[in-house]
Write a protein that holds these residues in place. Sequence first.
Motif, PDB file in Angstrom:
ATOM      1  N   ALA A  87      96.134 -52.273 -31.905  1.00 35.11           N
ATOM      2  CA  ALA A  87      97.022 -51.110 -31.982  1.00 35.11           C
ATOM      3  C   ALA A  87      97.667 -50.759 -30.643  1.00 35.11           C
ATOM      4  N   ILE A  88      97.206 -51.365 -29.539  1.00 38.16           N
ATOM      5  CA  ILE A  88      97.868 -51.178 -28.250  1.00 38.16           C
ATOM      6  C   ILE A  88      98.840 -52.336 -28.069  1.00 38.16           C
ATOM      7  N   SER A  89     100.102 -52.124 -28.461  1.00 42.31           N
ATOM      8  CA  SER A  89     101.133 -53.170 -28.483  1.00 42.31           C
ATOM      9  C   SER A  89     100.724 -54.346 -29.355  1.00 42.31           C
ATOM     10  N   ASP A  90      99.873 -54.105 -30.325  1.00 47.90           N
ATOM     11  CA  ASP A  90      99.409 -55.099 -31.293  1.00 47.90           C
ATOM     12  C   ASP A  90      99.266 -54.411 -32.649  1.00 47.90           C
ATOM     13  N   PRO A  91      99.155 -55.168 -33.736  1.00 48.39           N
ATOM     14  CA  PRO A  91      98.953 -54.551 -35.052  1.00 48.39           C
ATOM     15  C   PRO A  91      97.705 -53.675 -35.075  1.00 48.39           C
ATOM     16  N   GLY A  92      97.757 -52.623 -35.879  1.00 53.93           N
ATOM     17  CA  GLY A  92      96.597 -51.745 -35.991  1.00 53.93           C
ATOM     18  C   GLY A  92      96.940 -50.321 -36.350  1.00 53.93           C
ATOM     19  N   PHE A  93      98.096 -49.855 -35.887  1.00 54.74           N
ATOM     20  CA  PHE A  93      98.459 -48.459 -36.141  1.00 54.74           C
ATOM     21  C   PHE A  93      98.636 -48.177 -37.626  1.00 54.74           C
ATOM     22  N   LEU A  94      99.370 -49.032 -38.326  1.00 56.81           N
ATOM     23  CA  LEU A  94      99.646 -48.788 -39.746  1.00 56.81           C
ATOM     24  C   LEU A  94      98.360 -48.705 -40.558  1.00 56.81           C
ATOM     25  N   LEU A  95      97.440 -49.626 -40.295  1.00 60.30           N
ATOM     26  CA  LEU A  95      96.184 -49.640 -41.045  1.00 60.30           C
ATOM     27  C   LEU A  95      95.327 -48.431 -40.690  1.00 60.30           C
ATOM     28  N   THR A  96      95.284 -48.084 -39.407  1.00 59.83           N
ATOM     29  CA  THR A  96      94.507 -46.918 -38.989  1.00 59.83           C
ATOM     30  C   THR A  96      95.049 -45.655 -39.646  1.00 59.83           C
ATOM     31  N   ARG A  97      96.367 -45.506 -39.640  1.00 57.24           N
ATOM     32  CA  ARG A  97      96.986 -44.327 -40.257  1.00 57.24           C
ATOM     33  C   ARG A  97      96.688 -44.266 -41.750  1.00 57.24           C
ATOM     34  N   ALA A  98      96.753 -45.428 -42.402  1.00 58.08           N
ATOM     35  CA  ALA A  98      96.473 -45.469 -43.842  1.00 58.08           C
ATOM     36  C   ALA A  98      95.026 -45.065 -44.119  1.00 58.08           C
ATOM     37  N   CYS A  99      94.099 -45.487 -43.261  1.00 60.27           N
ATOM     38  CA  CYS A  99      92.696 -45.093 -43.429  1.00 60.27           C
ATOM     39  C   CYS A  99      92.520 -43.588 -43.266  1.00 60.27           C
ATOM     40  N   GLU A 101      94.752 -41.296 -43.770  1.00 61.14           N
ATOM     41  CA  GLU A 101      95.362 -40.642 -44.924  1.00 61.14           C
ATOM     42  C   GLU A 101      94.474 -40.724 -46.160  1.00 61.14           C
ATOM     43  N   ASN A 102      93.678 -41.794 -46.242  1.00 54.98           N
ATOM     44  CA  ASN A 102      92.787 -41.983 -47.402  1.00 54.98           C
ATOM     45  C   ASN A 102      91.356 -41.542 -47.111  1.00 54.98           C
ATOM     46  N   ARG A 103      91.175 -40.840 -45.996  1.00 54.18           N
ATOM     47  CA  ARG A 103      89.861 -40.310 -45.604  1.00 54.18           C
ATOM     48  C   ARG A 103      88.792 -41.393 -45.508  1.00 54.18           C
ATOM     49  N   ILE A 104      89.211 -42.532 -44.996  1.00 59.79           N
ATOM     50  CA  ILE A 104      88.294 -43.632 -44.728  1.00 59.79           C
ATOM     51  C   ILE A 104      87.925 -43.584 -43.247  1.00 59.79           C
ATOM     52  N   THR A 105      86.670 -43.688 -42.935  1.00 58.37           N
ATOM     53  CA  THR A 105      86.207 -43.587 -41.554  1.00 58.37           C
ATOM     54  C   THR A 105      86.740 -44.734 -40.707  1.00 58.37           C
ATOM     55  N   VAL A 106      87.253 -44.386 -39.534  1.00 55.06           N
ATOM     56  CA  VAL A 106      87.720 -45.385 -38.563  1.00 55.06           C
ATOM     57  C   VAL A 106      86.899 -45.217 -37.292  1.00 55.06           C
ATOM     58  N   GLU A 107      86.403 -46.320 -36.774  1.00 53.48           N
ATOM     59  CA  GLU A 107      85.623 -46.282 -35.534  1.00 53.48           C
ATOM     60  C   GLU A 107      86.162 -47.330 -34.563  1.00 53.48           C
ATOM     61  N   CYS A 108      86.690 -46.876 -33.437  1.00 53.58           N
ATOM     62  CA  CYS A 108      87.226 -47.791 -32.430  1.00 53.58           C
ATOM     63  C   CYS A 108      86.195 -48.004 -31.328  1.00 53.58           C
ATOM     64  N   LEU A 109      85.789 -49.245 -31.130  1.00 52.68           N
ATOM     65  CA  LEU A 109      84.837 -49.563 -30.073  1.00 52.68           C
ATOM     66  C   LEU A 109      85.546 -49.572 -28.724  1.00 52.68           C
ATOM     67  N   PRO A 110      84.872 -49.126 -27.661  1.00 50.49           N
ATOM     68  CA  PRO A 110      85.462 -49.250 -26.331  1.00 50.49           C
ATOM     69  C   PRO A 110      85.434 -50.707 -25.901  1.00 50.49           C
TER      70      PRO A 110
END
Length: 238
Positions: A87-99, A101-110
Amino acid sequence: MSKLYIVPTPIGNLEDMTFRAIRILKEVDLILAEDTRTSGKLLKHFEISTHMHSHHMHNEHKTTENVIARLKAGENIALISDAGTPAISDPGFLLTRACVENRITVECLPGATAFVPALVNSGLPNDKFVFEGFLPEKKGRQTRYLELAEEVRTMILYVSPHKLVKTLSEFATYFGEDRQICVSRELSKMHEENRRGTVKEILAHFENTAPRGEIVVIVAGKTIVKEAKKNKFQKDEE
């Protein structure tokens, strides 16, 4: 409860892979990879046998709906890119946003991302900065430059190696030849380079030395010292 894991991968040095990232990639039901061939080498190195599906900028609009359906069905899924944090200049934003919106838990590892070490290595002010990523190719490029010319915060840009000289020439036009910059190449790899100086100096170097590898450019913000002194003088005169 199902979860989408955003998992950073090394930008060059495989030793930057975290123990937690390896564990998550082994435990999830599916890994979404930007390029399955590139990621396949990484997974093989860490003995990860989890099945992969392709998820990249050219198909993410089509695949996101199916991924959401699988998450709703109870699967745990990890998203990785070729290198760095998704999602940092790579794919990921669309899927994260969709999650979200659908109240699906998203966890980004450092984990690994190229612009942080480039910013710190630059020696330029890093208390406030703006991440620009890749500038527009054609439409809107000049307009963006005119806006950035007035930016007082340190700026972070990603630049392709074959466009670096052209981009530095544009810097000279819009920011001035004396603006301080730092060009970081091949971060975390054997031939890492952080070249600091004015736009004029760095441009002259890369006109004679063809740039290679992944590149991050750090640009000093517009100085406002002179303007501040002018305003103070005017105030004292009143």
